[in-house]
Design a protein around this motif. Structure first.
Motif, PDB file in Angstrom:
ATOM      1  N   GLU A 226       0.880  -1.125   0.109  1.00  0.00           N
ATOM      2  CA  GLU A 226      -0.167   0.002   0.056  1.00  0.00           C
ATOM      3  C   GLU A 226       0.851   1.344  -0.011  1.00  0.00           C
ATOM      4  OE1 GLU A 226      -2.843  -0.711   3.190  1.00  0.00           O
ATOM      5  OE2 GLU A 226      -4.065  -1.804   1.833  1.00  0.00           O
ATOM      6  N   LYS A 227       2.043   1.264   0.646  1.00  0.00           N
ATOM      7  CA  LYS A 227       2.914   2.340   0.595  1.00  0.00           C
ATOM      8  C   LYS A 227       3.363   2.807  -1.073  1.00  0.00           C
ATOM      9  CE  LYS A 227       6.845   3.707   3.113  1.00  0.00           C
ATOM     10  NZ  LYS A 227       7.987   2.750   3.768  1.00  0.00           N
ATOM     11  N   GLY A 228       3.508   1.555  -1.537  1.00  0.00           N
ATOM     12  CA  GLY A 228       3.655   1.862  -3.153  1.00  0.00           C
ATOM     13  C   GLY A 228       5.186   1.780  -3.371  1.00  0.00           C
ATOM     14  N   ILE A 229       5.372   2.132  -4.467  1.00  0.00           N
ATOM     15  CA  ILE A 229       7.272   1.610  -4.794  1.00  0.00           C
ATOM     16  C   ILE A 229       7.631   2.958  -5.184  1.00  0.00           C
ATOM     17  CG2 ILE A 229       6.280   1.438  -7.156  1.00  0.00           C
ATOM     18  CD1 ILE A 229       8.051  -1.085  -7.390  1.00  0.00           C
ATOM     19  N   ASN A 230       8.923   3.010  -4.690  1.00  0.00           N
ATOM     20  CA  ASN A 230       9.597   4.282  -5.252  1.00  0.00           C
ATOM     21  C   ASN A 230      10.515   3.927  -6.421  1.00  0.00           C
ATOM     22  OD1 ASN A 230      11.711   6.265  -5.306  1.00  0.00           O
ATOM     23  ND2 ASN A 230      12.910   5.581  -3.634  1.00  0.00           N
ATOM     24  N   ALA A 231       9.603   4.613  -7.512  1.00  0.00           N
ATOM     25  CA  ALA A 231      10.000   4.370  -8.936  1.00  0.00           C
ATOM     26  C   ALA A 231      11.528   4.737  -9.041  1.00  0.00           C
ATOM     27  CB  ALA A 231       9.190   5.131  -9.755  1.00  0.00           C
ATOM     28  N   ASP A 232      12.092   5.476  -8.512  1.00  0.00           N
ATOM     29  CA  ASP A 232      13.565   5.864  -8.663  1.00  0.00           C
ATOM     30  C   ASP A 232      14.508   4.881  -8.186  1.00  0.00           C
ATOM     31  OD1 ASP A 232      13.084   8.378 -10.193  1.00  0.00           O
ATOM     32  OD2 ASP A 232      12.902   9.581  -8.186  1.00  0.00           O
ATOM     33  N   ASN A 233      13.814   4.076  -7.126  1.00  0.00           N
ATOM     34  CA  ASN A 233      14.845   2.983  -6.716  1.00  0.00           C
ATOM     35  C   ASN A 233      14.150   1.660  -6.258  1.00  0.00           C
ATOM     36  OD1 ASN A 233      16.752   1.688  -5.698  1.00  0.00           O
ATOM     37  ND2 ASN A 233      17.520   2.903  -4.251  1.00  0.00           N
ATOM     38  N   PRO A 234      13.491   0.993  -7.280  1.00  0.00           N
ATOM     39  CA  PRO A 234      12.819  -0.222  -7.144  1.00  0.00           C
ATOM     40  C   PRO A 234      13.468  -1.374  -6.427  1.00  0.00           C
ATOM     41  CG  PRO A 234      13.004   0.147  -9.464  1.00  0.00           C
ATOM     42  CD  PRO A 234      13.710   1.246  -8.697  1.00  0.00           C
TER      43      PRO A 234
END
Ligand code: NAG
Length: 352
Positions: free
Chosen positions: A56-64
């Motif tokens: 739910e927190k989601g993904i950090n697109a810059d550092n998956p």
């Protein structure tokens, strides 16, 4: 073609394929997700709270390739159920409530993965133990033979000792080093858990709660690992400006929503139910404009094509910017897995 772009192409093909082709397409798709066959969870267990929270927190697109929740590198989180039996204690001393073998099948961790985190969770379903103190000890067996199991005092090493009273919440133990060692499956002989009642007092309530304890305990293991093949060393950042509307036959991003129900995956994919994958489609005509985000090579190729159309094709309309998604699913061992997959969503298209 990059593996992930391949994934989106396969997924669109899979949606359009007729039944005869379906099996092959699906096998390729599952392989791209790191699975050898479609999981068929028999008795899916509830999704651990910690995995939902990460999803739910989601993904950090810059550092998956980093799991911020655990502050470690990683793109896969797995939760394993304990498969070890209770051990009856023959020479039982009165204060021992539980002796249990803990075993987690880590054979799903692939060789290319690096384990960066391991945590044992012991959860008590009820908080009926109030009033009495308990001692919890976790041992690692050094030799796993039947004889050694019975002779448990000599062939084991104490890893943790912890005393507790009322327990409503979970206890967590750092098993990073141990799980790293267990990825060599021969070293995985599990653990021995012992819980005993504190002190010398022998009141009835203590014994009743002690004897009920086995059915109240739920143990699970969580690992974080890094699959480096799904991690690019550095990500090229581009400004995500909304693309201006393009004439319909010109290369551009097209909307494609993939519903996992349409591919029959709703039984094992927990979340999301589907996602906006998009795709690239259209022509890359001469001259290439700024809008089409052509590479230098593509600009030259269109130029050559305008001179020699027979021998040189036009460049292709392909993704120029992609972003990752997280998926939460049951694997073939009924483990709950959260995994970051790079390059699953087409954000921008251009001529290449
Ligand atoms: C867990 O243990 C490892 C070494 O065994 C250590 O490097 C790591 O920092 C520990 N993690 C936490 C959250 O304490």
């Amino acid at each position: 073609m990059e593996a992930s772009v391949l994934f989106i192409s396969l997924l669109s093909l899979f949606l359009l394929a007729d039944c005869t082709e379906l099996t092959f397409q699906e096998t390729m798709l599952l392989r791209a997700l790191g699975l050898n066959r479609r999981p068929q969870p028999a008795s899916p267990r509830p999704v651990p709270h910690s995995l939902w929270a990460i999803f739910e927190k989601g993904i950090n697109a810059d550092n998956p390739c980093r799991m911020e929740s655990f502050q470690v590198p990683g793109n896969i989180v797995r939760s394993y159920s304990d498969q070890g039996p209770f051990i009856s204690n023959e020479e039982s001393h009165d204060s021992l409530c539980v002796r249990k073998h803990l075993f987690f099948d880590l054979s799903v961790i692939e060789e290319k993965e690096e384990v960066t985190f391991g945590q044992l969770e012991i959860k008590f379903k009820h908080n009926t133990y109030h009033g009495h103190g308990f001692q919890l000890r976790i041992y690692r067996p050094l030799h796993m033979t039947l004889k050694a199991m019975r002779n448990h005092h000599t062939n084991r090493k104490l890893l943790f000792a912890h005393s507790f009273r009322l327990l409503h919440k979970s206890l967590h133990f750092n098993l990073t080093k141990v799980t790293q060692d267990w990825t060599n499956l021969e070293n995985n002989m599990g653990l021995i858990l012992e819980i005993s009642a504190d002190g010398e007092d022998t009141d009835i309530q203590k014994f009743s709660s002690c004897h009920q304890m086995p059915s109240f305990i739920h143990t699970s293991l969580l690992t974080v690992s890094l699959d480096p093949t799904n991690c690019k060393a550095s990500r090229t950042k581009r400004n995500a400006e909304p693309s201006p509307p393009t004439p319909s036959n010109i290369c551009s991003k097209r909307r494609l929503y993939i519903d996992f129900k349409d591919v029959g995956w709703q039984n094992w994919v927990i979340a999301p139910r589907g996602y906006m994958a998009n795709y690239c489609h259209g022509e890359c005509p001469y001259p290439l404009t700024e809008m089409l985000k052509g590479t230098n090579h593509a600009v030259l190729q269109t130029l050559v094509h305008s001179i020699e159309p027979e021998t040189t094709p036009l460049p292709c309309c392909a993704p120029t910017k992609l972003s990752p998604i997280s998926m939460l699913y049951y694997d073939n061992n009924d483990n709950v897995v959260l995994r970051h997959y790079e390059d699953m969503v087409v954000d921008e298209c251009g001529c290449k």
